[in-house]
Structures are given as structure tokens and as C-alpha cells.
Scaffold this motif. Sequence first.
Motif, PDB file in Angstrom:
ATOM      1  N   VAL A  29       0.899  -1.104   0.175  1.00  0.00           N
ATOM      2  CA  VAL A  29      -0.006   0.036  -0.024  1.00  0.00           C
ATOM      3  C   VAL A  29       0.841   1.107  -0.117  1.00  0.00           C
ATOM      4  O   VAL A  29       0.569   2.296  -0.771  1.00  0.00           O
ATOM      5  CB  VAL A  29      -0.942   0.025   1.236  1.00  0.00           C
ATOM      6  CG1 VAL A  29      -1.811   1.340   1.385  1.00  0.00           C
ATOM      7  CG2 VAL A  29      -2.036  -1.145   1.132  1.00  0.00           C
ATOM      8  N   LEU A  30       2.132   1.222   0.912  1.00  0.00           N
ATOM      9  CA  LEU A  30       2.983   2.262   0.643  1.00  0.00           C
ATOM     10  C   LEU A  30       3.599   2.493  -0.424  1.00  0.00           C
ATOM     11  O   LEU A  30       3.561   3.633  -0.777  1.00  0.00           O
ATOM     12  CB  LEU A  30       3.893   1.954   1.948  1.00  0.00           C
ATOM     13  CG  LEU A  30       3.311   2.249   3.391  1.00  0.00           C
ATOM     14  CD1 LEU A  30       4.382   1.887   4.256  1.00  0.00           C
ATOM     15  CD2 LEU A  30       2.739   3.530   3.738  1.00  0.00           C
ATOM     16  N   ALA A  31       4.073   1.436  -1.063  1.00  0.00           N
ATOM     17  CA  ALA A  31       4.313   1.578  -2.424  1.00  0.00           C
ATOM     18  C   ALA A  31       3.617   2.079  -3.463  1.00  0.00           C
ATOM     19  O   ALA A  31       3.953   2.922  -4.274  1.00  0.00           O
ATOM     20  CB  ALA A  31       5.163   0.125  -2.892  1.00  0.00           C
ATOM     21  N   ALA A  32       2.457   1.621  -3.200  1.00  0.00           N
ATOM     22  CA  ALA A  32       1.513   2.084  -4.122  1.00  0.00           C
ATOM     23  C   ALA A  32       1.273   3.668  -4.259  1.00  0.00           C
ATOM     24  O   ALA A  32       1.418   4.336  -5.141  1.00  0.00           O
ATOM     25  CB  ALA A  32       0.098   1.540  -4.014  1.00  0.00           C
ATOM     26  N   ALA A  33       1.092   4.151  -2.864  1.00  0.00           N
ATOM     27  CA  ALA A  33       0.989   5.426  -2.450  1.00  0.00           C
ATOM     28  C   ALA A  33       2.273   6.208  -3.130  1.00  0.00           C
ATOM     29  O   ALA A  33       1.661   7.595  -3.772  1.00  0.00           O
ATOM     30  CB  ALA A  33       0.681   5.647  -1.260  1.00  0.00           C
ATOM     31  N   GLN A  34       3.259   5.708  -2.758  1.00  0.00           N
ATOM     32  CA  GLN A  34       4.379   6.715  -3.362  1.00  0.00           C
ATOM     33  C   GLN A  34       4.535   6.571  -5.158  1.00  0.00           C
ATOM     34  O   GLN A  34       4.909   7.605  -5.599  1.00  0.00           O
ATOM     35  CB  GLN A  34       5.835   5.770  -3.053  1.00  0.00           C
ATOM     36  CG  GLN A  34       6.921   6.758  -3.222  1.00  0.00           C
ATOM     37  CD  GLN A  34       7.211   8.002  -2.739  1.00  0.00           C
ATOM     38  OE1 GLN A  34       7.036   8.373  -1.714  1.00  0.00           O
ATOM     39  NE2 GLN A  34       7.343   8.823  -3.898  1.00  0.00           N
ATOM     40  N   SER A  35       3.997   5.503  -5.486  1.00  0.00           N
ATOM     41  CA  SER A  35       3.926   5.441  -7.264  1.00  0.00           C
ATOM     42  C   SER A  35       2.820   6.525  -7.837  1.00  0.00           C
ATOM     43  O   SER A  35       3.244   7.392  -8.708  1.00  0.00           O
ATOM     44  CB  SER A  35       3.689   4.180  -7.591  1.00  0.00           C
ATOM     45  OG  SER A  35       3.490   4.129  -8.848  1.00  0.00           O
ATOM     46  N   LEU A  36       1.834   6.499  -6.779  1.00  0.00           N
ATOM     47  CA  LEU A  36       0.938   7.622  -7.418  1.00  0.00           C
ATOM     48  C   LEU A  36       1.286   8.974  -6.972  1.00  0.00           C
ATOM     49  O   LEU A  36       1.166   9.816  -8.024  1.00  0.00           O
ATOM     50  CB  LEU A  36      -0.323   7.430  -6.636  1.00  0.00           C
ATOM     51  CG  LEU A  36      -1.043   6.190  -6.558  1.00  0.00           C
ATOM     52  CD1 LEU A  36      -2.292   6.159  -5.535  1.00  0.00           C
ATOM     53  CD2 LEU A  36      -1.644   6.003  -7.896  1.00  0.00           C
ATOM     54  N   ARG A  37       2.219   9.217  -6.227  1.00  0.00           N
ATOM     55  CA  ARG A  37       2.708  10.472  -5.851  1.00  0.00           C
ATOM     56  C   ARG A  37       3.678  11.002  -7.170  1.00  0.00           C
ATOM     57  O   ARG A  37       3.774  11.970  -7.514  1.00  0.00           O
ATOM     58  CB  ARG A  37       3.454  10.656  -4.648  1.00  0.00           C
ATOM     59  CG  ARG A  37       2.392  10.877  -3.350  1.00  0.00           C
ATOM     60  CD  ARG A  37       3.335  11.272  -2.233  1.00  0.00           C
ATOM     61  NE  ARG A  37       2.602  10.735  -0.886  1.00  0.00           N
ATOM     62  CZ  ARG A  37       2.714   9.572  -0.248  1.00  0.00           C
ATOM     63  NH1 ARG A  37       3.526   8.697  -0.510  1.00  0.00           N
ATOM     64  NH2 ARG A  37       1.984   9.467   0.678  1.00  0.00           N
ATOM     65  N   ASP A  38       4.585   9.921  -7.259  1.00  0.00           N
ATOM     66  CA  ASP A  38       5.676  10.000  -8.504  1.00  0.00           C
ATOM     67  C   ASP A  38       4.982  10.499  -9.446  1.00  0.00           C
ATOM     68  O   ASP A  38       5.488  11.070 -10.550  1.00  0.00           O
ATOM     69  CB  ASP A  38       6.516   8.863  -8.424  1.00  0.00           C
ATOM     70  CG  ASP A  38       7.317   8.736  -7.319  1.00  0.00           C
ATOM     71  OD1 ASP A  38       7.263   9.637  -6.582  1.00  0.00           O
ATOM     72  OD2 ASP A  38       7.987   7.567  -7.354  1.00  0.00           O
ATOM     73  N   GLU A  39       3.787   9.999 -10.031  1.00  0.00           N
ATOM     74  CA  GLU A  39       3.083  10.046 -11.082  1.00  0.00           C
ATOM     75  C   GLU A  39       2.301  11.358 -11.255  1.00  0.00           C
ATOM     76  O   GLU A  39       1.796  11.672 -12.325  1.00  0.00           O
ATOM     77  CB  GLU A  39       1.997   8.783 -11.458  1.00  0.00           C
ATOM     78  CG  GLU A  39       2.781   7.426 -11.993  1.00  0.00           C
ATOM     79  CD  GLU A  39       1.831   6.391 -12.268  1.00  0.00           C
ATOM     80  OE1 GLU A  39       0.760   6.718 -12.925  1.00  0.00           O
ATOM     81  OE2 GLU A  39       2.233   5.126 -11.751  1.00  0.00           O
ATOM     82  N   GLY A  40       1.990  11.836 -10.056  1.00  0.00           N
ATOM     83  CA  GLY A  40       1.268  13.229 -10.146  1.00  0.00           C
ATOM     84  C   GLY A  40      -0.225  13.000 -10.047  1.00  0.00           C
ATOM     85  O   GLY A  40      -0.949  13.729 -10.273  1.00  0.00           O
ATOM     86  N   ILE A  41      -0.589  11.873  -9.757  1.00  0.00           N
ATOM     87  CA  ILE A  41      -2.048  11.411  -9.626  1.00  0.00           C
ATOM     88  C   ILE A  41      -2.429  11.927  -8.240  1.00  0.00           C
ATOM     89  O   ILE A  41      -2.092  11.591  -7.332  1.00  0.00           O
ATOM     90  CB  ILE A  41      -2.337   9.808  -9.460  1.00  0.00           C
ATOM     91  CG1 ILE A  41      -1.989   9.406 -10.865  1.00  0.00           C
ATOM     92  CG2 ILE A  41      -3.825   9.594  -9.229  1.00  0.00           C
ATOM     93  CD1 ILE A  41      -2.208   7.755 -11.173  1.00  0.00           C
ATOM     94  N   THR A  42      -3.640  12.977  -8.563  1.00  0.00           N
ATOM     95  CA  THR A  42      -4.039  13.465  -7.006  1.00  0.00           C
ATOM     96  C   THR A  42      -5.493  13.203  -6.672  1.00  0.00           C
ATOM     97  O   THR A  42      -5.991  13.739  -5.713  1.00  0.00           O
ATOM     98  CB  THR A  42      -3.963  14.968  -7.147  1.00  0.00           C
ATOM     99  OG1 THR A  42      -4.727  15.463  -8.089  1.00  0.00           O
ATOM    100  CG2 THR A  42      -2.612  15.600  -7.526  1.00  0.00           C
ATOM    101  N   ASP A  43      -6.142  12.485  -7.667  1.00  0.00           N
ATOM    102  CA  ASP A  43      -7.818  12.046  -7.310  1.00  0.00           C
ATOM    103  C   ASP A  43      -7.849  10.851  -6.901  1.00  0.00           C
ATOM    104  O   ASP A  43      -8.987  10.143  -6.972  1.00  0.00           O
ATOM    105  CB  ASP A  43      -8.404  12.325  -8.557  1.00  0.00           C
ATOM    106  CG  ASP A  43      -8.136  11.403  -9.626  1.00  0.00           C
ATOM    107  OD1 ASP A  43      -7.045  10.806  -9.670  1.00  0.00           O
ATOM    108  OD2 ASP A  43      -8.996  11.118 -10.631  1.00  0.00           O
ATOM    109  N   ALA A  44      -6.744   9.990  -6.339  1.00  0.00           N
ATOM    110  CA  ALA A  44      -7.050   8.583  -5.475  1.00  0.00           C
ATOM    111  C   ALA A  44      -7.835   8.743  -4.420  1.00  0.00           C
ATOM    112  O   ALA A  44      -7.505   9.643  -3.523  1.00  0.00           O
ATOM    113  CB  ALA A  44      -5.550   8.003  -5.405  1.00  0.00           C
ATOM    114  N   LYS A  45      -8.744   7.755  -4.176  1.00  0.00           N
ATOM    115  CA  LYS A  45      -9.599   8.119  -2.892  1.00  0.00           C
ATOM    116  C   LYS A  45      -9.368   6.638  -2.328  1.00  0.00           C
ATOM    117  O   LYS A  45      -9.746   6.537  -1.147  1.00  0.00           O
ATOM    118  CB  LYS A  45     -10.942   8.292  -3.233  1.00  0.00           C
ATOM    119  CG  LYS A  45     -11.810   7.152  -4.083  1.00  0.00           C
ATOM    120  CD  LYS A  45     -13.285   7.609  -4.506  1.00  0.00           C
ATOM    121  CE  LYS A  45     -14.058   6.705  -5.144  1.00  0.00           C
ATOM    122  NZ  LYS A  45     -15.235   6.926  -5.400  1.00  0.00           N
TER     123      LYS A  45
END
Length: 58
Positions: A29-45
Motif C-alpha cells: 500500500v505504501l509503495a502504491a501511494a508513493q508510485s501515485l505521488r511520483d506520477e502526479g495522480i491527485t484524485d486517488a480515494k
Amino acid sequence: MSFYKVRVQRESNTPKVFNVVAKKSQDAVLAAAQSLRDEGITDAKAIEIIGQINSLRD
């Protein structure tokens, strides 16, 4: 290390599914969250572990 398939629910886009490497599901879960941050995805819920897989190619 294990491989996990992760699904990210998003506010305004289709869900994103990808694979991550981690020692345990909590780390995935932490790795996924970091990946989202790196991609600039801001609409994850939500981040959901779909399951453990054999390889990153699954």
C-alpha cells in the motif's frame, strides 16, 4: 519480497491497476501511494490490494 496486484479507486477517472514489490501487503500500500505521488495522480480515494501474484508480469 512478494509481488502484489493493487487497484487504486479514483475520483474522476477509471481505476488504475498495477503491480508492486513489497515484503508484506502493508508495504505494498505504501509503495502504491508513493508510485501515485511520483506520477502526479491527485484524485486517488482508495488503494486496495487485489492479491498476491507470482511475478510483475501477471
